[in-house]
Scaffold this active site. Sequence first.
Site, mmCIF file in Angstrom:
data_model
loop_
_atom_site.group_PDB
_atom_site.id
_atom_site.type_symbol
_atom_site.label_atom_id
_atom_site.label_comp_id
_atom_site.label_asym_id
_atom_site.label_seq_id
_atom_site.Cartn_x
_atom_site.Cartn_y
_atom_site.Cartn_z
ATOM 1 N N TYR A 143 0.862 -1.122 -0.040
ATOM 2 C CA TYR A 143 -0.013 -0.112 -0.097
ATOM 3 C C TYR A 143 0.841 1.292 0.132
ATOM 4 O O TYR A 143 0.736 2.066 -0.938
ATOM 5 C CB TYR A 143 -0.822 -0.102 1.231
ATOM 6 N N LEU A 165 5.797 -10.360 -2.515
ATOM 7 C CA LEU A 165 4.356 -10.221 -3.058
ATOM 8 C C LEU A 165 3.339 -11.170 -2.031
ATOM 9 O O LEU A 165 2.171 -11.485 -2.422
ATOM 10 C CB LEU A 165 3.962 -10.762 -4.376
ATOM 11 N N ALA A 171 7.906 -5.556 5.676
ATOM 12 C CA ALA A 171 7.471 -5.784 6.781
ATOM 13 C C ALA A 171 6.204 -6.397 7.293
ATOM 14 O O ALA A 171 5.102 -5.979 6.322
ATOM 15 C CB ALA A 171 7.898 -4.513 7.698
ATOM 16 N N ASN A 184 10.699 -11.676 10.488
ATOM 17 C CA ASN A 184 10.567 -10.853 9.092
ATOM 18 C C ASN A 184 11.141 -9.300 9.365
ATOM 19 O O ASN A 184 11.797 -8.944 8.541
ATOM 20 C CB ASN A 184 9.031 -10.712 8.837
ATOM 21 N N TYR A 230 5.259 -6.024 17.444
ATOM 22 C CA TYR A 230 5.242 -5.192 15.974
ATOM 23 C C TYR A 230 6.046 -4.282 16.462
ATOM 24 O O TYR A 230 7.097 -4.063 15.693
ATOM 25 C CB TYR A 230 4.133 -4.833 15.587
ATOM 26 N N ILE A 250 -16.444 -1.106 17.185
ATOM 27 C CA ILE A 250 -15.559 -0.074 17.636
ATOM 28 C C ILE A 250 -14.897 -0.883 18.841
ATOM 29 O O ILE A 250 -15.507 -1.421 19.795
ATOM 30 C CB ILE A 250 -16.274 1.210 18.411
#
Length: 326
Positions: free
Chosen positions: A11, A33, A74, A91, A140, A206
Site C-alpha cells: 500500500y 508479494l 515488513a 521478518n 510489532y 468499535i
Amino acid sequence: MNILVTGGAGYIGSHLVRVLASAGHACVVYDNLCSGHAAAIRGTQLVEGDINNHEALAAALRGHNVEAVIHLAALIEAAESVENPGRYFRNNSLGGLTLLEAMRSAGVAKLVFSSTAAVYGQPERIPICEEDRTDPINPYGASKRCVEYMLEAFARAYGAGFVSLRYFNVAGAAPEGDIGEDHRPETHLIPLVLQVPLGRRGSVKIFGEDYDTPDGTCIRDYIHVMDLAAAHVLALEAIEPGQLKVFNLGNGQGFSVREVIEACREVTGHEIPAESAPRRRGDPPKLVASCQKAETELGWRRQFADLQTIVAHAWNWHKSHPNGFA
Ligand code: UDP
C-alpha cells in the site's frame, strides 16, 4: 538516484514509487508479494524476493547499481504480533539485519527505514516528540525498534547514513484513484468502515469505548499516504554519513474512532451502523505526533491534511475498485 524499495508493491510502497518517479528517481521494487500487488506498480521493475534472502538482496543491489534503499518490507499487524511474535521478529528485525548486511556487501550506504509510532508504546505525553521514551507494548513495535537500534550501531560502526521515519496512521489513496489500500484480510479502520457503504459488511466494530478519551474510543493521527510518501523524498536528501536521523510522520491532529466513522458517513452519504466490541490487545488509547522536526529539518509540508480529504480519496479508490487489485 537509483533506489531499491523493499516492500514497494504494498500500500505505502506503491504510492511511494509513484512519488519517487515523479521526483526523478529510478526505482526497483524488491517484494515477495506476500501482501503486495504487482498490479499496483505497473511499469516499475519488480524483483521478487524475500527480505531474509541475503544473496537475492545483494544481487538486486549490485545488479541495479542501487545508491539508496527505502525499506518498507515488513509485517504490520500489532494484534497479530501479540499472537505470533516470532514471525514479527524474524521478518521485521532479522529481515532488517539481513538487508543491512546485504547493503554492506554491495557497498550501499544509504537507507530510509519505515518505522512506526508503535515504538513509543504508551506515550508519556501528547503530542509525541522523537526524543520521547520508546517502550513498545507489542512485538510489532519492538520488532521495528530493534531495527532502529541496528541502524544506530551500523551508522556508528561503518559510517553509513540512515533516516528512520516513524509513521502514525497512514490512510487515503492517490488522488487519481487508480491505486489504494488492499490488505487481505483488511484490519485498518478507514477501509473497514468504507466496506459498509460498499455493501460488504453491515456494520463496523468499535474496539473499546471505555478508554480515557473524550468519547471513550481510541484516538489516532491519520496521515495521507501521498504526504507520507513525499516525506521519503526529503528524507533521502537529508541522509548524512555516520548518522541516524529520526522523524515522526503524522498530521499532528488526533481523531477518535467515532470521529472517523462520522467522517466516512459525511463523505459517502451512507449510514454506517457501529457496534461496541471489546478492546483490541496492544492498542494504546491515544497516539498523536508532533511533526515539527520533519517540518523544520526536512521542510515537509502536508498537502492533504484534513480527514475529509483523506477519507474522500480512500472512498474514491474503494468505490472504483471494490475488489481491490483482484
Ligand atoms: N479499530 C476499530 N474497529 C476496527 C478497526 C480498528 O475500532 O474494525 C480501531 C483500533 O482499535 C484503533 C484504531 O481503530 O484504535 C485504528 O486502528 P488501525 O488498525 O486502523 O490502526 P493502528 O492504530 O492499529 O495502527
